[in-house]
Design an enzyme around this catalytic site. Structure first.
Site, PDB file in Angstrom:
ATOM      1  N   GLY A 130     -48.991 144.686 -41.812  1.00  0.00           N
ATOM      2  CA  GLY A 130     -49.378 145.621 -40.757  1.00  0.00           C
ATOM      3  C   GLY A 130     -48.392 146.761 -40.654  1.00  0.00           C
ATOM      4  O   GLY A 130     -47.619 147.020 -41.579  1.00  0.00           O
ATOM      5  N   THR A 179     -49.492 144.994 -48.232  1.00  0.00           N
ATOM      6  CA  THR A 179     -48.495 143.940 -48.395  1.00  0.00           C
ATOM      7  C   THR A 179     -49.228 142.744 -48.971  1.00  0.00           C
ATOM      8  O   THR A 179     -50.426 142.600 -48.756  1.00  0.00           O
ATOM      9  CB  THR A 179     -47.900 143.543 -47.022  1.00  0.00           C
ATOM     10  OG1 THR A 179     -47.478 144.707 -46.324  1.00  0.00           O
ATOM     11  CG2 THR A 179     -46.721 142.610 -47.189  1.00  0.00           C
TER      12      THR A 179
END
Length: 313
Positions: A231, A179
């Site tokens: 995450g 990300t």
């Protein structure tokens, strides 16, 4: 300096099993250069008096355009060999937000999320409606070849005939949560956050992670902080991580560092949730906690030197 605040910017490019042995010297250098370039892009906007919103948008565009990161150009392949991308952006002053999920062939999903924020009565659009909205607002599309990178293709080839999905990583037992994101506070004291991702390799059933979900992977509120997470998205969604940190600050009186540390290194860790986040508050304080072995990250606070890091220090 009346009505001026200390401006600051922080960014991330993913977290996970990122160790000094997992990256070659050349790759280490390339990642650091890409982080520094993105950091400089956003910081220059803040230094010239630009808004936090413009700074995080430009920072994330820089990271989306870099094939090293799982967002935009470097996005991973899904079960059908396509790229499905998510993004979100939020303004701490107005609490306005824009988010998109599952979009294909959009060069910069964060620019599309920004258009949703500024030119739609809605917050969250999904494809194919999000793509129709993109075309109506002049967003740039690219052919499939633009998003192709050999490493991502090899990852997918190893999994395409199975029902296994893979968090963005390059070695069988190593995980990297792909990300990118940015948070900022500008000279007016306004906060903003932006996040973008290509999701999981071989993901099926149009899976959506935390990145485009306001309050889970992305959040900004002038009263508290701006947050962008990276995450294992399922954990960040269940624990509404970004909003939880804001609430700990607003209702419990915790500092940014205390709240971020509590959520990442205690609450998430106890549940088996791996990853990290970047955060900034209205005073220019920055927090970059993570409970994984590494996180591509950087920060630049007015009056200080820029910092870029990868591993546990």
């Amino acid at each position: 300096m009346e009505n001026q605040h200390r401006f600051a910017l922080a960014l991330h490019g993913g977290a996970g099993t990122i160790t000094r042995t997992s990256l070659t010297t050349e790759m280490d250098r390339e990642y650091r250069q890409a982080l520094q370039q993105a950091l400089a892009t956003g910081f220059q906007i803040l230094r010239q008096g630009g808004t936090a919103l413009a700074a995080v948008e430009a920072t994330v565009v820089s990271l989306e355009d870099c094939p090293l990161f799982n967002a935009g150009r470097g996005s991973v392949f899904n079960k059908r060999g396509r790229h499905e991308m998510d993004a979100a952006i939020m303004c701490g002053k107005t609490l306005g937000a824009g988010a998109v999920t599952g979009v294909r062939n959009v060069r910069n999903p964060i620019l599309l999320a920004s258009q949703v924020l500024h030119h739609s009565d809605h917050v969250f659009l999904a494809q194919p409606g999000a793509e129709e909205f993109a075309r109506n607002h002049g967003i740039t599309f690219e052919p499939d070849e633009y998003f192709y990178t050999p490493q991502r293709y090899e990852q997918w080839q190893a999994l395409r005939d199975s029902d296994v999905y893979m968090l963005d990583h390059s070695e069988t037992q190593e995980k990297k949560f792909g990300t990118v994101g940015a948070v900022a506070v500008d000279l007016q004291g306004n906060l903003a956050a932006a996040t973008s991702t290509g999701g999981m390799t071989n993901k099926n059933f149009n899976r959506i992670g935390d990145s485009p979900i306001i309050g889970a992977g992305t959040y900004a509120n002038n009263r508290t902080c701006a947050i962008s997470c990276t995450g294992h998205g399922e954990f960040f969604m269940r624990h509404v991580v970004a909003y939880d940190i804001s609430c700990l600050m607003e209702y419990k009186g915790l500092s940014l560092t205390e709240a971020a540390d509590l959520v990442v290194n205690k609450k998430l860790k106890e549940q088996g949730g791996e990853g990290g986040l970047i955060a900034v508050d209205a005073t220019g304080q920055v927090a970059l906690p993570f409970n994984s072995e590494g996180m591509y990250r950087g920060s630049w606070v007015q009056g200080q030197e820029p910092v870029v890091a990868i591993y546990q220090e």
